[in-house]
Design a protein around this motif. Structure first.
Motif, PDB file in Angstrom:
ATOM      1  N   PHE A  26       0.837  -1.212   0.000  1.00 52.78           N
ATOM      2  CA  PHE A  26       0.000   0.000   0.000  1.00 52.78           C
ATOM      3  C   PHE A  26       0.867   1.255   0.000  1.00 52.78           C
ATOM      4  O   PHE A  26       0.619   2.196  -0.751  1.00 52.78           O
ATOM      5  N   HIS A  27       1.887   1.249   0.847  1.00 54.47           N
ATOM      6  CA  HIS A  27       2.686   2.458   1.042  1.00 54.47           C
ATOM      7  C   HIS A  27       3.460   2.812  -0.235  1.00 54.47           C
ATOM      8  O   HIS A  27       3.491   3.967  -0.660  1.00 54.47           O
ATOM      9  N   HIS A  28       4.065   1.791  -0.849  1.00 57.09           N
ATOM     10  CA  HIS A  28       4.828   2.015  -2.075  1.00 57.09           C
ATOM     11  C   HIS A  28       3.904   2.084  -3.300  1.00 57.09           C
ATOM     12  O   HIS A  28       3.967   3.023  -4.089  1.00 57.09           O
ATOM     13  N   ASN A  73      11.443  11.820  -0.276  1.00 55.17           N
ATOM     14  CA  ASN A  73      11.384  11.271   1.087  1.00 55.17           C
ATOM     15  C   ASN A  73      11.135   9.761   1.076  1.00 55.17           C
ATOM     16  O   ASN A  73      11.748   9.022   1.854  1.00 55.17           O
ATOM     17  N   HIS A  74      10.227   9.311   0.217  1.00 53.21           N
ATOM     18  CA  HIS A  74       9.927   7.874   0.194  1.00 53.21           C
ATOM     19  C   HIS A  74      11.077   7.065  -0.396  1.00 53.21           C
ATOM     20  O   HIS A  74      11.405   5.994   0.133  1.00 53.21           O
ATOM     21  N   ASP A  75      11.706   7.547  -1.469  1.00 51.75           N
ATOM     22  CA  ASP A  75      12.893   6.850  -1.994  1.00 51.75           C
ATOM     23  C   ASP A  75      13.922   6.677  -0.877  1.00 51.75           C
ATOM     24  O   ASP A  75      14.560   5.628  -0.742  1.00 51.75           O
ATOM     25  N   GLY A 122       4.441  13.612   9.199  1.00 49.35           N
ATOM     26  CA  GLY A 122       5.786  14.131   9.004  1.00 49.35           C
ATOM     27  C   GLY A 122       6.831  13.054   9.025  1.00 49.35           C
ATOM     28  O   GLY A 122       6.539  11.871   8.788  1.00 49.35           O
ATOM     29  N   TRP A 123       8.043  13.468   9.336  1.00 50.48           N
ATOM     30  CA  TRP A 123       9.228  12.607   9.243  1.00 50.48           C
ATOM     31  C   TRP A 123      10.174  12.922  10.394  1.00 50.48           C
ATOM     32  O   TRP A 123      10.308  14.082  10.789  1.00 50.48           O
ATOM     33  N   ALA A 124      10.852  11.892  10.915  1.00 45.01           N
ATOM     34  CA  ALA A 124      11.952  12.107  11.860  1.00 45.01           C
ATOM     35  C   ALA A 124      13.240  11.732  11.138  1.00 45.01           C
ATOM     36  O   ALA A 124      13.263  10.796  10.329  1.00 45.01           O
ATOM     37  N   ILE A 155      12.601   8.235   9.320  1.00 48.36           N
ATOM     38  CA  ILE A 155      11.435   7.420   9.690  1.00 48.36           C
ATOM     39  C   ILE A 155      10.188   8.180   9.242  1.00 48.36           C
ATOM     40  O   ILE A 155       9.979   9.330   9.635  1.00 48.36           O
ATOM     41  N   ASP A 156       9.383   7.541   8.421  1.00 43.65           N
ATOM     42  CA  ASP A 156       8.102   8.104   7.991  1.00 43.65           C
ATOM     43  C   ASP A 156       7.122   7.961   9.147  1.00 43.65           C
ATOM     44  O   ASP A 156       6.853   6.841   9.591  1.00 43.65           O
ATOM     45  N   VAL A 157       6.596   9.071   9.661  1.00 41.89           N
ATOM     46  CA  VAL A 157       5.613   8.967  10.741  1.00 41.89           C
ATOM     47  C   VAL A 157       4.218   9.421  10.307  1.00 41.89           C
ATOM     48  O   VAL A 157       3.375   9.730  11.155  1.00 41.89           O
ATOM     49  N   GLU A 159       0.568   8.490   9.305  1.00 42.41           N
ATOM     50  CA  GLU A 159      -0.207   7.322   9.764  1.00 42.41           C
ATOM     51  C   GLU A 159      -0.171   6.171   8.766  1.00 42.41           C
ATOM     52  O   GLU A 159      -0.184   5.005   9.154  1.00 42.41           O
ATOM     53  N   HIS A 160      -0.124   6.487   7.458  1.00 39.96           N
ATOM     54  CA  HIS A 160      -0.167   5.406   6.466  1.00 39.96           C
ATOM     55  C   HIS A 160       1.064   4.490   6.582  1.00 39.96           C
ATOM     56  O   HIS A 160       1.053   3.385   6.072  1.00 39.96           O
ATOM     57  N   ALA A 161       2.125   4.968   7.246  1.00 41.99           N
ATOM     58  CA  ALA A 161       3.341   4.149   7.393  1.00 41.99           C
ATOM     59  C   ALA A 161       3.147   3.022   8.398  1.00 41.99           C
ATOM     60  O   ALA A 161       3.873   2.017   8.346  1.00 41.99           O
TER      61      ALA A 161
HETATM   62 MN   MN3 Z   1       4.705   7.639   3.520  1.00 41.48          MN
END
Ligand code: MN3
Length: 197
Positions: A26-28, A73-75, A122-124, A155-157, A159-161
């Motif tokens: 789902f995420h990718h 960010n996702h790559d 967001g992201w950490a 780290i993708d934070v 919710e979908h992650a």
């Molecule tokens: Mn994501």
């Protein structure tokens, strides 16, 4: 199409049971792909179609920035994980973590707290900022490149992650990431490349 969806660096079941194949597909296949599709629509017949992702990120705002940054960010996030990852960073990265944070435990606490307390999506990040390691968190699509920092790990934070695997338990997802998934080899390679550059 100007921009393409990069393949995952491993199979969609490679991170199970710590991150399920359902989450990764789902995420990718849905979320990440949507950013690519949206960006391609936005740049169609525009000068941005011949720019790199980084050039768009550094110059654009609004939907163009958001979609380009989320692709970047996702790559970066996929590479920030590996099968059999997690644990305590060693080597040059481990040495510098102790130097800049005091201890590996202090660093892990700082990264976990940044990821857990980032309000909303967001992201950490572990970044290199003026030669020193730092932990940051960014909102929505924002990223270290916009703040003159070099990203080492993320780290993708959103919710979908984590919602499929952990429901609303973001701290459990973060603990799982640090224990079983974090790709410290990738972070160290980024650190060494930044130190050379
Ligand atoms: Mn994501």
């Amino acid at each position: 199409m100007a921009f393409t969806l990069s393949d995952l660096p491993y199979g969609s079941d490679a991170l199970a049971p710590h991150m399920s194949a359902e989450t990764l597909s789902f995420h990718h296949g849905k979320h990440h792909k949507t950013y690519v599709d949206n960006l391609n629509k936005l740049v169609q017949d525009k000068p941005e179609a011949s720019k790199t992702l980084e050039e768009i990120i550094l110059s654009a705002q609004g939907p163009l920035f958001n979609n380009a940054a989320q692709i970047w960010n996702h790559d970066f996030f996929w590479k920030s994980m590996r099968p059999g990852g997690g644990g305590t960073p060693s080597g040059e990265l481990g040495r510098k973590i102790v130097e800049d944070f005091g201890s590996a435990e202090a660093f892990a606490t700082k990264l976990s707290t940044a990821a857990a307390t980032q309000f909303g999506s967001g992201w950490a990040w572990l970044v290199l900022d003026q030669g020193k390691l730092a932990v940051t968190a960014t909102s929505n699509a924002d990223l270290p490149l916009k703040h003159n920092q070099k990203a080492l790990l993320t780290i993708d934070v959103w919710e979908h992650a984590y919602y499929i695997d952990h429901r609303n338990a973001r701290p459990k997802y973060i603990e799982t990431f640090l224990t079983h998934l974090a790709n410290w080899d990738f972070a160290q390679a980024n650190l060494l490349a930044a130190s050379r550059g």
